[in-house]
Design a protein around this motif. Structure first.
Motif, PDB file in Angstrom:
ATOM      1  N   UNK A 178      14.031   7.797   6.518  1.00 63.10           N
ATOM      2  CA  UNK A 178      13.326   8.499   7.604  1.00 63.10           C
ATOM      3  C   UNK A 178      13.657   9.767   7.888  1.00 63.10           C
ATOM      4  N   UNK A 179      14.996  10.192   7.759  1.00 63.04           N
ATOM      5  CA  UNK A 179      15.679  11.656   7.869  1.00 63.04           C
ATOM      6  C   UNK A 179      14.987  12.414   6.661  1.00 63.04           C
ATOM      7  N   UNK A 180      15.069  11.794   5.345  1.00 58.47           N
ATOM      8  CA  UNK A 180      14.701  12.577   4.437  1.00 58.47           C
ATOM      9  C   UNK A 180      13.036  12.999   4.543  1.00 58.47           C
ATOM     10  N   UNK A 181      12.308  12.123   4.914  1.00 57.66           N
ATOM     11  CA  UNK A 181      11.100  12.661   5.201  1.00 57.66           C
ATOM     12  C   UNK A 181      10.587  13.626   6.196  1.00 57.66           C
ATOM     13  N   UNK A 182      11.485  13.427   7.474  1.00 53.67           N
ATOM     14  CA  UNK A 182      11.175  14.342   8.495  1.00 53.67           C
ATOM     15  C   UNK A 182      11.820  15.602   7.899  1.00 53.67           C
ATOM     16  N   UNK A 183      12.789  15.838   7.016  1.00 50.08           N
ATOM     17  CA  UNK A 183      13.492  17.067   6.642  1.00 50.08           C
ATOM     18  C   UNK A 183      12.506  17.551   5.620  1.00 50.08           C
ATOM     19  N   UNK A 184      11.509  16.933   4.708  1.00 47.83           N
ATOM     20  CA  UNK A 184      10.463  17.564   4.071  1.00 47.83           C
ATOM     21  C   UNK A 184       9.144  17.879   4.749  1.00 47.83           C
ATOM     22  N   UNK A 185       9.223  17.758   6.225  1.00 48.78           N
ATOM     23  CA  UNK A 185       8.128  17.910   7.035  1.00 48.78           C
ATOM     24  C   UNK A 185       7.067  16.985   6.782  1.00 48.78           C
ATOM     25  N   UNK A 186       7.370  15.696   6.408  1.00 48.65           N
ATOM     26  CA  UNK A 186       6.487  14.595   6.121  1.00 48.65           C
ATOM     27  C   UNK A 186       6.137  14.360   4.579  1.00 48.65           C
ATOM     28  N   UNK A 187       5.699  13.087   4.163  1.00 50.39           N
ATOM     29  CA  UNK A 187       5.429  12.810   2.816  1.00 50.39           C
ATOM     30  C   UNK A 187       4.059  12.295   2.695  1.00 50.39           C
ATOM     31  N   UNK A 188       3.330  12.633   1.588  1.00 46.67           N
ATOM     32  CA  UNK A 188       2.040  12.085   1.570  1.00 46.67           C
ATOM     33  C   UNK A 188       2.163  11.086   0.377  1.00 46.67           C
ATOM     34  N   UNK A 189       1.607   9.862   0.777  1.00 49.06           N
ATOM     35  CA  UNK A 189       1.625   8.748  -0.114  1.00 49.06           C
ATOM     36  C   UNK A 189       0.296   8.320  -0.312  1.00 49.06           C
ATOM     37  N   UNK A 190       0.005   7.357  -1.346  1.00 51.07           N
ATOM     38  CA  UNK A 190      -1.091   6.739  -1.690  1.00 51.07           C
ATOM     39  C   UNK A 190      -1.065   5.214  -1.600  1.00 51.07           C
ATOM     40  N   UNK A 191      -1.726   4.662  -0.413  1.00 52.34           N
ATOM     41  CA  UNK A 191      -1.530   3.406  -0.257  1.00 52.34           C
ATOM     42  C   UNK A 191      -2.717   2.403  -0.959  1.00 52.34           C
ATOM     43  N   UNK A 192      -2.489   1.213  -1.607  1.00 57.92           N
ATOM     44  CA  UNK A 192      -3.276   0.383  -2.397  1.00 57.92           C
ATOM     45  C   UNK A 192      -4.090  -0.326  -1.552  1.00 57.92           C
ATOM     46  N   UNK A 193      -3.923  -0.600  -0.166  1.00 54.96           N
ATOM     47  CA  UNK A 193      -4.639  -1.329   0.773  1.00 54.96           C
ATOM     48  C   UNK A 193      -4.225  -1.070   2.129  1.00 54.96           C
ATOM     49  N   UNK A 194      -5.329  -1.278   3.095  1.00 60.41           N
ATOM     50  CA  UNK A 194      -5.175  -1.158   4.488  1.00 60.41           C
ATOM     51  C   UNK A 194      -4.228  -2.159   5.141  1.00 60.41           C
ATOM     52  N   UNK A 195      -3.256  -1.832   5.877  1.00 59.79           N
ATOM     53  CA  UNK A 195      -2.221  -2.869   6.711  1.00 59.79           C
ATOM     54  C   UNK A 195      -1.675  -2.304   7.726  1.00 59.79           C
ATOM     55  N   UNK A 196      -1.316  -3.082   8.884  1.00 63.41           N
ATOM     56  CA  UNK A 196      -0.728  -2.867   9.982  1.00 63.41           C
ATOM     57  C   UNK A 196       0.710  -3.476   9.883  1.00 63.41           C
ATOM     58  N   UNK A 197       1.716  -2.822  10.222  1.00 60.14           N
ATOM     59  CA  UNK A 197       2.948  -3.416  10.389  1.00 60.14           C
ATOM     60  C   UNK A 197       3.981  -2.562  11.592  1.00 60.14           C
ATOM     61  N   UNK A 198       4.643  -3.475  12.494  1.00 58.73           N
ATOM     62  CA  UNK A 198       5.367  -2.630  13.497  1.00 58.73           C
ATOM     63  C   UNK A 198       4.863  -1.664  14.073  1.00 58.73           C
ATOM     64  N   UNK A 199       3.644  -1.911  14.578  1.00 63.45           N
ATOM     65  CA  UNK A 199       3.015  -0.777  15.330  1.00 63.45           C
ATOM     66  C   UNK A 199       2.256   0.442  14.565  1.00 63.45           C
ATOM     67  N   UNK A 200       2.300   0.327  13.365  1.00 57.88           N
ATOM     68  CA  UNK A 200       1.730   1.532  12.702  1.00 57.88           C
ATOM     69  C   UNK A 200       0.833   0.749  11.845  1.00 57.88           C
ATOM     70  N   UNK A 201      -0.479   1.848  11.518  1.00 53.48           N
ATOM     71  CA  UNK A 201      -1.453   1.230  10.624  1.00 53.48           C
ATOM     72  C   UNK A 201      -1.565   2.466   9.582  1.00 53.48           C
ATOM     73  N   UNK A 202      -1.774   1.822   8.273  1.00 51.12           N
ATOM     74  CA  UNK A 202      -1.798   2.468   7.000  1.00 51.12           C
ATOM     75  C   UNK A 202      -3.263   2.181   6.629  1.00 51.12           C
ATOM     76  N   UNK A 203      -4.055   3.444   6.366  1.00 53.26           N
ATOM     77  CA  UNK A 203      -5.180   3.135   5.300  1.00 53.26           C
ATOM     78  C   UNK A 203      -5.128   3.253   3.985  1.00 53.26           C
ATOM     79  N   UNK A 204      -6.172   2.441   3.187  1.00 54.45           N
ATOM     80  CA  UNK A 204      -6.124   2.613   1.894  1.00 54.45           C
ATOM     81  C   UNK A 204      -6.423   4.043   1.272  1.00 54.45           C
ATOM     82  N   UNK A 205      -5.743   4.471   0.453  1.00 58.71           N
ATOM     83  CA  UNK A 205      -5.814   5.861   0.000  1.00 58.71           C
ATOM     84  C   UNK A 205      -4.767   6.770   0.600  1.00 58.71           C
TER      85      UNK A 205
END
Length: 343
Positions: A178-205
């Motif tokens: 969490x700290x590493x990501x914020x230190x970098x100003x955020x990180x861009x990832x590619x998700x293989x599917x849509x999913x929702x977990x612990x109050x956060x939604x992630x889209x495919x792509x």
């Protein structure tokens, strides 16, 4: 013109030396000297800055006590290097996955193989529920090795599984991502599917994550039908995103961001004594030609699941593939094995 003026002009011309234009070579030398001086000043400033980063890493990161097993071990890999990344959930009481095993368990295992030619970096995930032989304990899930014997037994188990020597080991607190990501100003990832977990939604792509989102992204497993299989793919996607962000111009040309990244990383990592800032810098320099697309990620192949006599659900490894991966690691030709496997 009068004779008097003509004589005066001739006398002045004789007394005053002719003006000479500065030769091009002299101008070039002056300019070059200025550039060399500036480059030297920049090099000194860079050395001081990098030295400060190295000192910060060594001071902030923990050293693992006796991380390597005693007794017989596989032979060294020559100029290739194998690093074991252990993501631990030793904070069992706070583990969102609810695995409260005494002593904690390894939440994630990744082998990083750096080939001798330094043209790629290979990151191989080992599913934490893989059913393997744990030295001194018999057959069990591979993550139990951490609970029973900490880092040394984990290293010994992986070395026995793959028949390769682990040169360095790093234990990573995944919550620190969490700290590493914020230190970098955020990180861009590619998700293989849509999913929702612990109050956060992630889209495919494509998803650009802040620190809180990143922690959920790398740890979630219950949202997926194949559980850990997708989770390790997400962990690989996250590390690929970190790799790309660190190599980006926006990070490499931003001293403040680099300092924040090193500080955040070192706060949440423990390494073997031989993997200090100097060793990391040497390895990093040898990989100076690497680009984001040169990071190759994959998972040690599996062959379905099973249930142990005491009722544990586990993942079976594909024995033929395990042997092939072992040979490819020892002969330093993972690229050929991956190419053959993809045909």
């Amino acid at each position: 013109m009068s004779e008097r003026r003509t004589a005066r002009a001739a006398a002045e011309a004789t007394a005053r030396p002719p003006r000479r234009k500065r030769p091009f070579l002299v101008a070039l030398l002056v300019t070059g000297g200025t550039l060399v001086a500036a480059a030297t000043a920049l090099a000194v400033a860079a050395a001081v800055f990098v030295g400060g980063l190295a000192s910060s890493f060594d001071q902030r990161s923990d050293a693992l006590a006796d991380p390597f097993p005693a007794g017989s071990r596989p032979a060294a890999s020559g100029t290739a290097e194998n690093l074991l990344l252990v993501g631990s959930d030793s904070r069992a009481a706070r583990d969102p996955d609810g695995d409260h095993a005494a002593g904690g368990r390894s939440d994630s295992l990744m082998l990083v193989h750096v080939p001798a030619d330094r043209r790629h970096v290979y990151l191989m995930s080992i599913l934490r529920d893989s059913w393997v032989d744990v030295p001194g304990h018999g057959r069990a899930k591979i993550n139990a090795a951490y609970s029973w014997g900490g880092i040394p037994l984990t290293v010994q188990t992986v070395e026995q599984l793959l028949d390769v020597r682990i040169d360095h080991v790093a234990e990573i607190d995944f919550a620190g991502f969490q700290d590493v990501t914020d230190a970098l100003g955020g990180v861009t990832v590619q998700s293989s599917e849509d999913f929702t977990a612990r109050g956060h939604h992630f889209t495919r792509g494509t998803n650009h994550l802040d620190g809180e989102q990143a922690l959920v992204f790398v740890r979630e497993r219950y949202a997926f039908a194949d559980a850990d299989h997708t989770r390790v793919r997400n962990q690989q996607a996250f590390l690929r995103g970190v790799f790309q962000q660190v190599l980006s111009r926006g990070t490499l040309t931003n001293p403040g961001r680099l300092q924040d990244f090193v500080a955040a990383t070192s706060e949440h990592v423990a390494v073997d004594a031989g993997f200090d800032a100097r060793a990391i810098a040497t390895l990093g320099w040898s990989l100076r030609g690497i680009r984001a697309h040169d990071l190759v990620t994959f998972t040690l192949p599996t062959a379905g699941g099973g249930t142990s006599p005491d009722g544990q659900s586990y993942v079976s490894l594909n024995e033929l593939d395990r042997q092939d991966v072992s040979r490819a690691l020892r002969s330093d030709d993972l690229q050929d094995w991956l190419a053959e496997r993809d045909r």
